[in-house]
Design an enzyme around this catalytic site. Structure first.
Site, short mmCIF file in Angstrom:
data_model
loop_
_atom_site.label_atom_id
_atom_site.label_comp_id
_atom_site.label_asym_id
_atom_site.label_seq_id
_atom_site.Cartn_x
_atom_site.Cartn_y
_atom_site.Cartn_z
N HIS A 195 2.07 3.27 -9.16
CA HIS A 195 1.84 1.95 -9.21
C HIS A 195 3.25 1.32 -10.19
O HIS A 195 3.47 0.07 -9.62
CB HIS A 195 0.56 1.53 -9.91
CG HIS A 195 -0.54 2.01 -9.11
ND1 HIS A 195 -0.80 1.70 -7.88
CD2 HIS A 195 -1.64 2.61 -9.68
CE1 HIS A 195 -1.90 2.14 -7.56
NE2 HIS A 195 -2.57 2.59 -8.51
N ASP A 241 0.70 -1.27 0.05
CA ASP A 241 0.18 0.13 -0.14
C ASP A 241 0.73 1.34 0.03
O ASP A 241 1.98 1.23 0.75
CB ASP A 241 -0.90 0.04 1.24
CG ASP A 241 -1.92 0.90 1.23
OD1 ASP A 241 -2.40 1.46 -0.09
OD2 ASP A 241 -2.47 1.50 2.06
N LEU A 278 10.79 -20.65 -2.85
CA LEU A 278 9.81 -19.72 -2.17
C LEU A 278 8.36 -19.99 -2.99
O LEU A 278 8.29 -20.24 -4.38
CB LEU A 278 10.18 -18.27 -2.55
CG LEU A 278 9.30 -16.98 -2.19
CD1 LEU A 278 9.24 -16.92 -0.99
CD2 LEU A 278 9.73 -15.77 -2.84
C1 IPE Z 1 -5.73 -2.44 0.27
O1 IPE Z 1 -5.20 -1.04 -0.18
C2 IPE Z 1 -5.65 -3.52 -1.18
C3 IPE Z 1 -4.30 -3.22 -1.62
C4 IPE Z 1 -3.10 -3.03 -1.52
C5 IPE Z 1 -4.12 -4.30 -2.90
P1 IPE Z 1 -6.21 0.12 -0.02
O2 IPE Z 1 -5.47 1.19 -0.45
O3 IPE Z 1 -7.38 -0.35 -1.48
O4 IPE Z 1 -7.26 0.04 1.08
P2 IPE Z 1 -7.72 1.14 1.64
O5 IPE Z 1 -8.89 1.79 0.79
O6 IPE Z 1 -7.01 2.13 2.35
O7 IPE Z 1 -8.48 0.39 2.92
C1 IPE Z 2 -1.62 0.21 -3.37
O1 IPE Z 2 -1.33 1.62 -3.43
C2 IPE Z 2 -1.90 -0.52 -4.71
C3 IPE Z 2 -3.18 -0.65 -4.53
C4 IPE Z 2 -4.02 -0.65 -3.60
C5 IPE Z 2 -4.02 -1.77 -5.63
P1 IPE Z 2 -2.44 2.61 -3.35
O2 IPE Z 2 -3.04 2.81 -4.85
O3 IPE Z 2 -3.60 2.29 -2.57
O4 IPE Z 2 -1.89 3.75 -2.90
P2 IPE Z 2 -2.55 4.92 -1.67
O5 IPE Z 2 -2.92 4.30 -0.32
O6 IPE Z 2 -3.69 5.75 -2.29
O7 IPE Z 2 -1.43 6.00 -1.42
MG MG Z 3 -3.99 2.53 -0.47
#
Ligand code: IPE
Ligand code: IPE
Ligand code: MG
Length: 250
Positions: free
Chosen positions: A38, A21, A132
């Site tokens: 990403h 995240d 792994l």
């Molecule tokens: C959780 O992160 C999903 C992934 C990292 C794939 P999100 O960014 O979607 O979660 P919330 O919205 O902060 O709970």
């Molecule tokens: C994680 O990063 C990727 C996914 C959830 C798919 P985010 O896109 O949630 O990044 P933030 O949380 O908005 O910074």
């Molecule tokens: Mg996120």
């Protein structure tokens, strides 16, 4: 009652699960579009898969796309959908040579036939590997997986293949997408958020949680090492008593 310690023998390899995240915030801080985050996140994924070797990690499960992530703008969803394909196309040969076994957890619904093909190829090609165990949770939701398992059992009962009294924790675990995985020992979430966001709800029953204040694109081998050091200080009791307290009580 299922024995939650069955697969967490101290000598057995660790199962580390990570909520990848913080990509969007990483990009925003740089004044860049979220997709840039990403792409940088994919580099962190490569780093951490490589770093898992040699850290006692036998199982690495990475949360890459949740069932709720479909609620993002179409352009961002398209970018996120393209990442595993890109990862497998460029990395699967090397992962296979390194003995990595790849699994993808989650629904195939909504994925392009091309991506489904790449996933099937990656899983089939690495099926015999014993290094792994890398699982990517993609289009995965803990609640959806539990509902699918409940539905599968209900269908088996309706068809006369199972009886309600047969259902216990062990049987239910075998109906989940994670049936071939041990439960996670530690769930790591970088980015400062402290929630599961629908990741491994059932499986997390006795997992330890480590939250780190680093955004996923910046995550490196030292962050992983630090998380494992925090995990090593935890006292896991599984509802029972620590051995020294058992002795003191007797
Ligand atoms: C959780 O992160 C999903 C992934 C990292 C794939 P999100 O960014 O979607 O979660 P919330 O919205 O902060 O709970
Ligand atoms: C994680 O990063 C990727 C996914 C959830 C798919 P985010 O896109 O949630 O990044 P933030 O949380 O908005 O910074
Ligand atoms: Mg996120």
């Amino acid at each position: 009652m299922a024995d939650p310690t069955a697969l967490t023998d101290p000598a057995s390899p660790l199962h580390v699960a990570i909520v990848m995240d913080g990509n969007g915030r990483w990009a925003k801080r740089r004044g860049m579009p979220r997709v840039f985050g990403h792409q940088a996140g994919l580099e962190a994924t490569r780093r951490i898969v490589a770093a898992a070797h040699g850290q006692g990690i036998g199982w690495l499960t990475l949360y890459a796309f949740s069932t709720e992530n479909w609620n993002r703008p179409a352009s961002e969803v398209a970018e996120l959908m393209s990442l595993p394909g890109r990862f497998f196309e460029t990395d699967i040969g090397r992962l296979h040579r390194e003995g990595v076994r790849v699994r993808v957890l989650g629904s195939r619904e909504g994925l392009t036939p091309k991506l489904c093909g790449l996933i099937e190829d990656a899983e089939a090609r690495t099926r015999g590997n014993t290094g792994l165990n890398l699982s990517i949770a993609f289009n995965y939701g803990g609640q959806a997986d539990i509902v699918a398992a409940a539905r599968a059992f209900a269908e088996a009962v309706a068809a006369g293949r199972a009886a309600p009294a047969q259902l216990d924790e062990a049987m239910f675990s075998h109906l989940l997408a994670t049936r071939d995985l041990p439960p996670p020992d530690v769930i790591i979430r970088p980015s400062g958020e402290q929630r599961l966001s629908n990741f491994l709800l059932w499986e997390a029953a006795y997992a330890e949680f480590v939250f780190q204040d680093v955004l996923w694109p910046d995550y490196d081998a030292d962050h992983l090492k630090a998380a494992l050091q925090i995990f090593a200080t935890r006292d896991r009791r599984y509802g029972a008593l620590a051995p020294e307290d058992v002795l003191a009580a007797s």
